[in-house]
Design a protein around this motif. Structure first.
Motif, PDB file in Angstrom:
ATOM      1  N   LEU A   5       0.836  -1.183   0.000  1.00 42.87           N
ATOM      2  CA  LEU A   5       0.000   0.000   0.000  1.00 42.87           C
ATOM      3  C   LEU A   5       0.876   1.241   0.000  1.00 42.87           C
ATOM      4  O   LEU A   5       1.897   1.294   0.683  1.00 42.87           O
ATOM      5  N   TYR A   6       0.461   2.244  -0.759  1.00 43.90           N
ATOM      6  CA  TYR A   6       1.224   3.481  -0.881  1.00 43.90           C
ATOM      7  C   TYR A   6       0.346   4.632  -0.406  1.00 43.90           C
ATOM      8  O   TYR A   6      -0.834   4.721  -0.762  1.00 43.90           O
ATOM      9  N   SER A   7       0.919   5.520   0.390  1.00 44.26           N
ATOM     10  CA  SER A   7       0.142   6.621   0.930  1.00 44.26           C
ATOM     11  C   SER A   7       1.050   7.810   1.204  1.00 44.26           C
ATOM     12  O   SER A   7       2.253   7.788   0.930  1.00 44.26           O
ATOM     13  N   PHE A   8       0.451   8.857   1.769  1.00 39.17           N
ATOM     14  CA  PHE A   8       1.183  10.068   2.130  1.00 39.17           C
ATOM     15  C   PHE A   8       1.762   9.835   3.522  1.00 39.17           C
ATOM     16  O   PHE A   8       1.182  10.219   4.536  1.00 39.17           O
ATOM     17  N   ASP A   9       2.913   9.192   3.600  1.00 32.54           N
ATOM     18  CA  ASP A   9       3.463   8.761   4.880  1.00 32.54           C
ATOM     19  C   ASP A   9       4.965   9.024   4.928  1.00 32.54           C
ATOM     20  O   ASP A   9       5.519   9.720   4.072  1.00 32.54           O
ATOM     21  N   TYR A  10       5.614   8.451   5.942  1.00 33.74           N
ATOM     22  CA  TYR A  10       7.054   8.662   6.108  1.00 33.74           C
ATOM     23  C   TYR A  10       7.841   8.116   4.927  1.00 33.74           C
ATOM     24  O   TYR A  10       8.831   8.718   4.498  1.00 33.74           O
ATOM     25  N   PHE A  12       6.926   8.021   1.865  1.00 36.82           N
ATOM     26  CA  PHE A  12       6.827   9.013   0.795  1.00 36.82           C
ATOM     27  C   PHE A  12       7.822  10.146   1.016  1.00 36.82           C
ATOM     28  O   PHE A  12       8.533  10.560   0.089  1.00 36.82           O
ATOM     29  N   LEU A  13       7.874  10.680   2.229  1.00 35.92           N
ATOM     30  CA  LEU A  13       8.785  11.788   2.521  1.00 35.92           C
ATOM     31  C   LEU A  13      10.237  11.366   2.328  1.00 35.92           C
ATOM     32  O   LEU A  13      11.053  12.121   1.780  1.00 35.92           O
ATOM     33  N   ARG A  14      10.565  10.156   2.764  1.00 31.73           N
ATOM     34  CA  ARG A  14      11.940   9.662   2.603  1.00 31.73           C
ATOM     35  C   ARG A  14      12.308   9.554   1.130  1.00 31.73           C
ATOM     36  O   ARG A  14      13.400   9.976   0.715  1.00 31.73           O
ATOM     37  N   LEU A  19      14.993  11.758  -3.805  1.00 26.52           N
ATOM     38  CA  LEU A  19      14.931  12.195  -5.201  1.00 26.52           C
ATOM     39  C   LEU A  19      15.270  13.670  -5.331  1.00 26.52           C
ATOM     40  O   LEU A  19      15.818  14.102  -6.348  1.00 26.52           O
ATOM     41  N   ALA A  20      14.943  14.454  -4.297  1.00 29.71           N
ATOM     42  CA  ALA A  20      15.218  15.894  -4.351  1.00 29.71           C
ATOM     43  C   ALA A  20      16.711  16.187  -4.419  1.00 29.71           C
ATOM     44  O   ALA A  20      17.122  17.235  -4.946  1.00 29.71           O
ATOM     45  N   THR A  21      17.542  15.272  -3.915  1.00 28.63           N
ATOM     46  CA  THR A  21      18.990  15.490  -3.985  1.00 28.63           C
ATOM     47  C   THR A  21      19.482  15.524  -5.426  1.00 28.63           C
ATOM     48  O   THR A  21      20.513  16.131  -5.723  1.00 28.63           O
ATOM     49  N   THR A 326      -0.928  13.379  -6.601  1.00 23.52           N
ATOM     50  CA  THR A 326      -0.149  13.072  -7.806  1.00 23.52           C
ATOM     51  C   THR A 326       1.336  12.999  -7.479  1.00 23.52           C
ATOM     52  O   THR A 326       2.039  12.077  -7.920  1.00 23.52           O
ATOM     53  N   ILE A 327       1.821  13.968  -6.694  1.00 24.88           N
ATOM     54  CA  ILE A 327       3.234  13.967  -6.318  1.00 24.88           C
ATOM     55  C   ILE A 327       3.578  12.701  -5.539  1.00 24.88           C
ATOM     56  O   ILE A 327       4.585  12.042  -5.806  1.00 24.88           O
ATOM     57  N   ALA A 328       2.710  12.343  -4.578  1.00 24.13           N
ATOM     58  CA  ALA A 328       2.994  11.170  -3.745  1.00 24.13           C
ATOM     59  C   ALA A 328       2.946   9.886  -4.565  1.00 24.13           C
ATOM     60  O   ALA A 328       3.824   9.013  -4.436  1.00 24.13           O
ATOM     61  N   GLY A 329       1.926   9.749  -5.437  1.00 24.95           N
ATOM     62  CA  GLY A 329       1.815   8.528  -6.236  1.00 24.95           C
ATOM     63  C   GLY A 329       2.990   8.332  -7.163  1.00 24.95           C
ATOM     64  O   GLY A 329       3.565   7.231  -7.239  1.00 24.95           O
TER      65      GLY A 329
END
Length: 612
Positions: A5-10, A12-14, A19-21, A326-329
């Motif tokens: 399951l994928y959600s707006f969670d830790y 996702f933030l990790r 990826l932001a690096t 959309t960003i999280a998915g």
């Protein structure tokens, strides 16, 4: 197997921060990001000034101040031009930043995707992740585009909220910003609860979008075969099934999005009356009784604007709920791919290789190209060896043909030599590398690249630049085309260097593609040619022409095939019986026999030096 399951969670933030690096690897991106933030800040300041235009008009019109009215009109027009310029500049900067981010992240993923044949492992050996190509080409684009629009709001909103909260406090007291904060704190908690199931459905939607797109790509690739077999109805059924699954997931996504959309719209519209409610308290309490009519109108207009804009700041964050799904998915899909590629790279680097370094090779004869000693191998996910204890050498000037039962491990041997498959036992020494000057691989279905005829011939060397070789070299290529009866292709392409926009695989027959791949072989003239059914689509007369030219150029051959005619062009026969056994025979001593030897398990090591 239980679906993750994928959600707006830790997680996702990790994944997002990882990826932001890659998104901030260049100074240009840093500058673009700072410019975007600067424009967003300036926009907030100018928007505030524009918002006060109405209250100033109330005052000048109420006082019938003709001069003040026209001065304020000039000021208002100037502010309108300014805000238009700033908004357009911010949108342009966000677009450039989005494209730059997409390029940086895509390049980073492609580096890992192409490293160590990871693309082969993901698409052929271990299909653990669905549609890696879609994750790189489409999901990255969606994520970067959404981020470029959302990040300025996320970063600027705390400052604008703080400022407008202070202004609201000055005019309406603690009840103004306090009531607005409480209202949207409740909205944020509700939306956070509603976002998680939407994220998972966005992930699944992208997954089934990839399946549907891949099915149409499959139809394009095998269009002729499907047409010959009149399989249109079957393929339509399968394609419709893929579409039905996609639509089913999209409908489920819309159902999950509905409560989130309802919540977002509800809080947006309720926010419009909150501003009047927080202003009504001090107004009815008599705080503004001393003001004149025009001053009270101006104050009410200003207070309403401040409250509404403070609510708008919160509303923008609430509105981002749908953007962040959309960003999280897409972040989960890209992050999952990145983690798997990293795992493959680390596994490759840390694995104990069966391949000995050149310095460890115990031969200095200068003739041995590959040397296998008691090698056993099996499919990457298999348990039963295809071939066991295989011992032989590939030596310069000694042509070897590999034959045997179907699915006995013939082509798999080539995968082992290329290190696409690991060996389960024994040792493999590779003296040469798979570069055009040393080893060139000719598959049954040749790879056709983009561009001109010359670019097809020099493949796999990068041929983006135009052909600028000497006239002698060009004439040599044209002789090879004549030798392989491909002059008509030279005429069709209007020369070696002319760029064409067609797909070569669509305009050439299988036999033409195989003959053109031999022109490629003659052009590069490597030490060793590895041929996997490379002449299956050409006649025996042309096959003899091609093999004779290989001999004339001194190219050593390692061929895989079924035709008995191949044996006359080779010196050794490696036979696989399909049960793990093999036999290695000197064809020069058995030219009187035209049939393949009976399979048996004989293990013979070829001497390091062999004379043809």
């Amino acid at each position: 197997m239980r679906m993750e399951l994928y959600s707006f969670d830790y997680q996702f933030l990790r994944r997002l921060f990882k990826l932001a690096t890659y998104l901030f690897q260049t100074k240009v991106v840093h500058y673009l990001f700072l410019v975007l933030l600067f424009l967003a800040l300036i926009e907030e300041f100018v928007v505030y000034r524009v918002g006060l235009i109405t209250s100033e008009y109330y005052k000048t019109l109420g006082e019938k101040d003709w001069t003040g009215f026209w001065l304020h009109t000039v000021k208002a027009v100037s502010l309108i031009f300014a805000i238009s310029f700033i908004k357009s500049s911010r949108e342009y900067t966000a677009s450039v930043l989005y494209v730059s981010w997409r390029q940086l992240l895509t390049q980073e993923l492609q580096k890992s995707y192409f490293a160590g044949f990871n693309y082969y492992k993901l698409n052929v050996v271990d299909c653990h992740l669905d549609n890696p190509d879609q994750r790189i080409t489409q999901d990255v684009e969606k994520m970067c585009k959404a981020l470029s629009t959302a990040i300025p709001t996320i970063i600027i909103s705390p400052f604008t909220i703080a400022y407008y909260s202070y202004v609201s406090y000055e005019t309406s007291g603690i009840i103004g910003p306090g009531g607005i904060f409480l209202f949207f704190a409740i909205g944020t908690l509700i939306n956070k609860f509603l976002m998680s199931p939407v994220v998972n459905k966005v992930f699944l939607q992208e997954k089934y979008e990839g399946f549907f797109r891949f099915k149409h790509m499959h139809l394009r690739t095998y269009a002729e075969s499907i047409a010959f077999q009149d399989a249109s109805h079957t393929e339509l059924s399968h394609t419709s099934h893929k579409l039905a699954k996609l639509v089913e997931v999209q409908q489920q996504l819309f159902i999950k999005q509905y409560p989130l959309s309802l919540s977002v719209n509800l809080f947006n519209y309720l926010g419009s009356i909150i501003s009047f409610m927080v202003l009504a308290v001090p107004l009815f309490a008599g705080k503004y009784d001393a003001l004149s009519g025009p001053d009270l109108s101006a104050l009410i207009s200003k207070n309403v604007f401040v409250s509404i804009y403070l609510i708008s700041c919160f509303s923008q964050l609430v509105d981002l709920s749908t953007v962040f799904t959309t960003i999280a998915g897409t972040t989960h899909r890209i992050g999952e791919l990145h983690e798997y590629l990293t795992k493959l790279n680390n596994k490759r680097q840390n694995a104990v290789s069966h391949l000995k370094a050149n310095g460890d090779i115990d031969t200095d004869d200068g003739e041995t190209l590959f040397q296998l000693s008691k090698v056993s191998y099996m499919p990457p996910n298999g348990n039963t060896p295809l071939v066991e204890q295989l011992t032989f050498s590939v030596v310069k000037g000694t042509n070897i043909v590999v034959m045997g039962a179907s699915s006995s491990g013939k082509t798999s041997l080539l995968r082992v030599l290329k290190n696409l498959w690991p060996i389960s036992d024994g040792s493999l020494q590779c003296i040469v590398t798979f570069t055009p000057s040393q080893v060139l691989f000719l598959p049954q279905k040749p790879v056709m690249t983009d561009g001109s005829l010359y670019q097809q011939i020099i493949f796999p060397v990068d041929g983006i630049t135009l052909y600028q070789s000497s006239l002698q070299r060009k004439q040599e290529v044209e002789r090879y085309l004549a030798l392989t009866d491909l002059n008509h292709i030279l005429d069709r392409a209007k020369g070696l260097d002319t760029s064409v926009d067609w797909n070569w695989e669509d305009v050439l027959s299988p036999g033409e593609m195989q003959r053109l791949s031999f022109v490629r072989l003659f052009y590069h003239c490597p030490q060793l040619a590895v041929l996997d059914e490379a002449t299956s689509a050409v006649g025996q007369e042309m096959e003899e022409v091609l093999y004779r030219q290989c001999s004339n150029l001194g190219i050593t051959l390692l061929s895989v095939g079924h035709r008995q005619t191949l044996t006359k062009y080779h010196d050794k026969l490696l036979w696989f019986d399909g049960k793990g056994g093999w036999k290695f025979q000197d064809l020069r001593l058995n030219k009187e026999s035209d049939t393949a030897p009976a399979p048996s398990r004989i293990r013979i090591k070829v001497p390091k030096k062999s004379k043809t």
